[in-house]
Scaffold this active site. Structure first.
Site, PDB file in Angstrom:
ATOM      1  N   GLU A 240       0.836  -1.186   0.072  1.00  0.00           N
ATOM      2  CA  GLU A 240       0.092  -0.057  -0.110  1.00  0.00           C
ATOM      3  C   GLU A 240       0.916   1.198   0.009  1.00  0.00           C
ATOM      4  O   GLU A 240       0.600   2.134  -0.689  1.00  0.00           O
ATOM      5  CB  GLU A 240      -1.048   0.005   1.178  1.00  0.00           C
ATOM      6  CG  GLU A 240      -1.908   1.049   1.271  1.00  0.00           C
ATOM      7  CD  GLU A 240      -1.590   2.402   2.043  1.00  0.00           C
ATOM      8  OE1 GLU A 240      -2.311   3.414   1.767  1.00  0.00           O
ATOM      9  OE2 GLU A 240      -0.468   2.408   2.459  1.00  0.00           O
TER      10      GLU A 240
ATOM     11  N   ASP B 256      -6.836   1.441   7.661  1.00  0.00           N
ATOM     12  CA  ASP B 256      -5.646   1.664   7.421  1.00  0.00           C
ATOM     13  C   ASP B 256      -4.820   1.489   8.985  1.00  0.00           C
ATOM     14  O   ASP B 256      -4.783   0.228   9.374  1.00  0.00           O
ATOM     15  CB  ASP B 256      -5.099   2.900   6.653  1.00  0.00           C
ATOM     16  CG  ASP B 256      -3.882   2.762   6.149  1.00  0.00           C
ATOM     17  OD1 ASP B 256      -2.813   2.678   7.051  1.00  0.00           O
ATOM     18  OD2 ASP B 256      -3.397   2.941   5.035  1.00  0.00           O
TER      19      ASP B 256
END
Ligand SMILES: *[C@@H]1O[C@H](CO)[C@@H](O)[C@H](O)[C@H]1NC(C)=O
Ligand SMILES: *[C@@H]1O[C@H](CO)[C@@H](O)[C@H](O)[C@H]1NC(C)=O
Ligand SMILES: *[C@@H]1O[C@H](CO)[C@@H](O)[C@H](O)[C@H]1NC(C)=O
Ligand SMILES: *[C@@H]1O[C@H](CO)[C@@H](O)[C@H](O)[C@H]1NC(C)=O
Length: 725
Positions: free
Chosen positions: A415, A444
């Protein structure tokens, strides 16, 4: 993937409203036989309540099972070593996730991709000025007294900016504040020539990739980004306090695109078409010049030797910092960066809890695993929350729960480099995800600190609010998460962010495919972001000493997933969406005063969308009224299909003008800040251009963009109301 639907696409028909065969004697429902038909039917419809608990039972059970010790144990195990994407340590971390999910007996697999990542090979930076000896910078982050990770800290990647161009530059320094377009415009207005210079900018207001790209566009030969104490060291430094130590460096990517740079609009499957690495490195989404990040201490040393005009007040540092000047020079920076842009293997971990009645409808939960260093906050607080909620789902299964729809747990890789793992997977599965995904729920970093933060596509706002009322505020037992959330805003309006920014893995789901999504966390910022100090000690001392915030995020995340997976009618509300579309239109209107552009096509389409949303609201209410004879499962299916597909209708095949990967015309990153969420991005881009050039052609393209949005909103209204013209 879960197996395909067995039969006729009306799998909700498998939910017996009236038990198909008489229950065996001796069971509670057997007593219903002598009762009058109506009453019998009423009881029979609640058959599931008698033999299997209602969804609300499992939701309460889920909330009661939270375990801070489980979350802490996972976080500890995941953060023992730095685990950057493409490294052996991150493959080990993937194994931890696979084994945790497999041991809960959820079918789990690794989906690998070969993608372009970047690692530093050589870095050097020195500062000189007439009358000053040349000072080389060490470019090293120090370990701290008592650092339990001192021995493994050498495994952390040296401080660098991923995908920066390789090269050497020795030139005068120019100070450019936060490196935004307006900062470079200011320098130009003050007659400070940036051409061929090394730009020194500070972190904080925009995505770091935009800082470097803005510097390149202003003509700079290289860029250095530092952490200003004013923004990141407002109190005691770690390990005594939560703030960034003077030697702390924020590492990160400077790629502004999304996914593997060698497969710009498609997936990185084995043997697939790819653009060459030099071509990939030469696109406008790449920084294109050498660049390095430095610590606050090094940034200050450079500023001390930059002369020229005094910078304006809002360009200055905090108390005790030197006077910042614009330059150029006399400070000279000699910077060398050699990077290795190389194909590396990344691993997404995918785990499936198959739905019982509608296995071909997906609720997807995602979090990434790769970290610049130890990743205690970013991202493994989220991974720990994911594994903790998976543990609770497994407990529910032992008590007889099977979700109505399929729940997929995803742990993304790479990511940090540019949302690579999630983007490649979404691209690879685009058509399936388009036709089957109900919602994507992203976390996240789960915990940065105190306070509750949420972003969502607007049809999920109400669900988020309702769920937050059922979760306890981890920092005050007498309050719910909702109370905490409310308290964070004085306007007595819950603040919900939108998912236009490029900040995390929801990007491909929302902006490329048009899937209703959320993103939640406790806290929203922390000073040691992307530095060596993002470790378990920081989390235990400052982020979440009792790990109860981790549990609260897992509770909220799982509760939303349970409601989406188990409720017969999807808990979506499109009236909220209509309000958001209207707000966006008001902002656009303000910018169109006195220019030859009409927003009326947009207004009309929103009015129509509002009508469709209201009609849907009442249709949903009718269906929710319990009535075993009239709740035809095929009708429920149709209703849910419209609720699910309306968001897709906001996407357009061509995508945004000049940014074709971004298909969603309502939400996308703003052009000059990848972190910034923009409503009606195409119109915004066009207005910005027209304001600069002020030609009739440029205003015509604003009009064109307004028509384009009106068209997707019209499509969405039709999907929502389920009618053809
Ligand atoms: C820049 O630094 C390198 C060593 O890191 C040195 O070889 C080079 O001569 C320096 N360039 C200038 C112009 O000082
Ligand atoms: C670049 O990375 C590849 C793959 O990890 C490695 O084989 C190669 O030696 C590296 N090149 C340099 C110059 O470090
Ligand atoms: C907890 O919340 C209650 C009710 O809102 C409030 O009165 C109390 O002051 C809070 N306690 C703390 C420690 O913040
Ligand atoms: C979990 O919470 C309990 C009490 O709330 C506390 O005693 C325990 O230390 C916490 N566990 C961790 C790992 O912080």
């Amino acid at each position: 993937m879960p197996p395909p639907p067995e039969d006729d696409g009306s799998s909700s028909a498998r939910t017996p409203l009236i038990p198909p065969t008489p229950p065996p004697p001796g069971r509670a429902v057997a007593r219903l036989h002598p009762l009058p038909l109506l009453v019998a039917a009423a009881f029979a419809a609640s058959y599931h309540l008698l033999v299997a608990p209602a969804p609300s039972y499992y939701r309460s059970l889920f909330l009661s099972l939270g375990s801070n010790d489980t979350a802490a144990a996972h976080l500890h195990a995941l953060t023992l070593r730095p685990h950057l994407a493409g490294t052996e340590a991150n493959a080990r971390a993937a194994e931890h996730v696979v084994s945790a999910l497999s041991s809960l007996s959820f079918p789990t697999r690794v989906v690998p991709y070969s993608v372009l990542l970047a690692y530093p090979v050589h870095r050097s930076l020195s500062l000189s000025a007439p009358g000053h000896a040349t000072t080389p910078f060490a470019l090293v982050q120090d370990t701290y007294p008592g650092d339990p990770y001192a021995a493994v800290s050498a495994e952390a990647v040296p401080t660098f900016l991923a995908y920066a161009a390789s090269g050497s530059v020795a030139a005068e320094a120019v100070y450019a504040n936060y490196g935004r377009p307006e900062d470079f415009a200011y320098l130009a207005a003050r007659g400070v020539d940036v051409t061929g210079k090394v730009v020194l900018a500070r972190y904080g207001k925009v995505y770091r990739g935009d800082i470097v790209i803005n510097a390149r566009k202003a003509g700079a030969a290289a860029a250095v980004i530092y952490t200003d104490a004013k923004d990141y060291a407002a109190g005691e430094a770690f390990p005594d306090g939560p703030w960034m130590p003077p030697t702390g460096v924020q590492v990160g990517s400077t790629f502004k695109g999304v996914g593997d740079p060698t497969t710009p609009m498609w997936t990185s499957s084995e043997g697939c078409e790819r653009v060459s690495i030099p071509e990939a490195m030469a696109t406008d989404d790449m920084p294109g010049i050498p660049a390095l990040p430095v610590s606050g201490r090094d940034g200050e040393a450079i500023l001390q030797l930059i002369g020229g005009d005094v910078a304006p007040k809002d360009w200055q540092g905090g108390d005790g910092s030197p006077v910042y000047r614009l330059g150029p020079g006399p400070a000279v920076l000699n910077l060398t960066y050699i990077g290795n842009e190389t194909m590396a293997t990344i691993q997404n971990v995918i785990s499936v809890i198959e739905g019982k009645e509608e296995p071909e409808r997906y609720i997807i939960l995602g979090n990434h695993r790769d970290a610049w260093t130890f990743g205690a906050v970013d991202p493994n607080s989220g991974t720990a929350a994911l594994l903790e909620l998976a543990q609770r789902f497994s407990e529910l299964q032992k008590k007889g729960w099977r979700p109505r729809r399929t729940i997929i747990l995803c742990n993304w890789d790479a990511e940090e480099y540019g949302l690579v793992g999630s983007t490649e997977w979404v691209e690879e599965n685009r058509a399936m995800l388009t036709s089957r995904t109900v919602a994507y729920l992203n976390v996240d970093s789960a915990v940065y600190g105190a306070g509750f933060y949420a972003s969502a596509t607007p049809q999920l706002d109400e669900l988020l609010k309702e769920a937050s009322k059922q979760v306890q505020n981890p920092d005050n037992e007498t309050q719910s998460l909702y109370d905490l959330w409310m308290a964070s805003d004085s306007s007595s309006m819950i603040k919900i962010g939108r998912l236009g920014g490029g900040g995390s893995d929801y990007s491909a789901f929302v902006q490329h495919v048009g899937i209703p999504s959320i993103d939640i966390s406790m806290g929203s910022e922390y000073a040691v972001y992307h530095s060596l100090y993002d470790d378990f000690v920081w989390m235990e001392k400052f982020g979440d000493p009792l790990f109860r915030r981790h549990v609260a995020v897992a509770s909220m995340w799982g509760l939303v997933a349970l409601r989406l997976s188990d409720e017969e009618i999807l808990p979506f509300n499109y009236s909220t969406y209509a309000v958001e579309l209207e707000k966006g239109a008001i902002d656009i209107n303000k910018r169109l005063l006195g220019v030859p552009v009409s927003s009326s096509p947009l207004q009309k389409s929103i009015a129509e969308f509002k009508r469709a949303a209201l009609q849907m609201d009442s249709e949903m209410k009718t269906r929710k009224v319990w009535n075993p004879w009239r709740n035809n499962p095929l009708k429920v299916r149709d209703l849910n299909e419209r609720l699910m597909m309306t968001e897709r209708a906001f996407t357009d095949r061509e995508g945004l003008s000049g940014r074709p990967w971004y298909k969603h015309l309502i939400y996308a990153p703003s052009l000059h800040d990848d972190y910034g969420a923009q409503v009606y991005p195409g119109v915004d881009d066009a207005i910005q251009m027209a304001e600069r050039t002020n030609t009739s052609e440029s205003w015509r393209s604003v009009q064109h963009e307004i028509y384009r949005i009106a068209r997707v909103i019209n499509q969405a209204s039709l999907v929502l109301s389920g009618g053809l013209t």
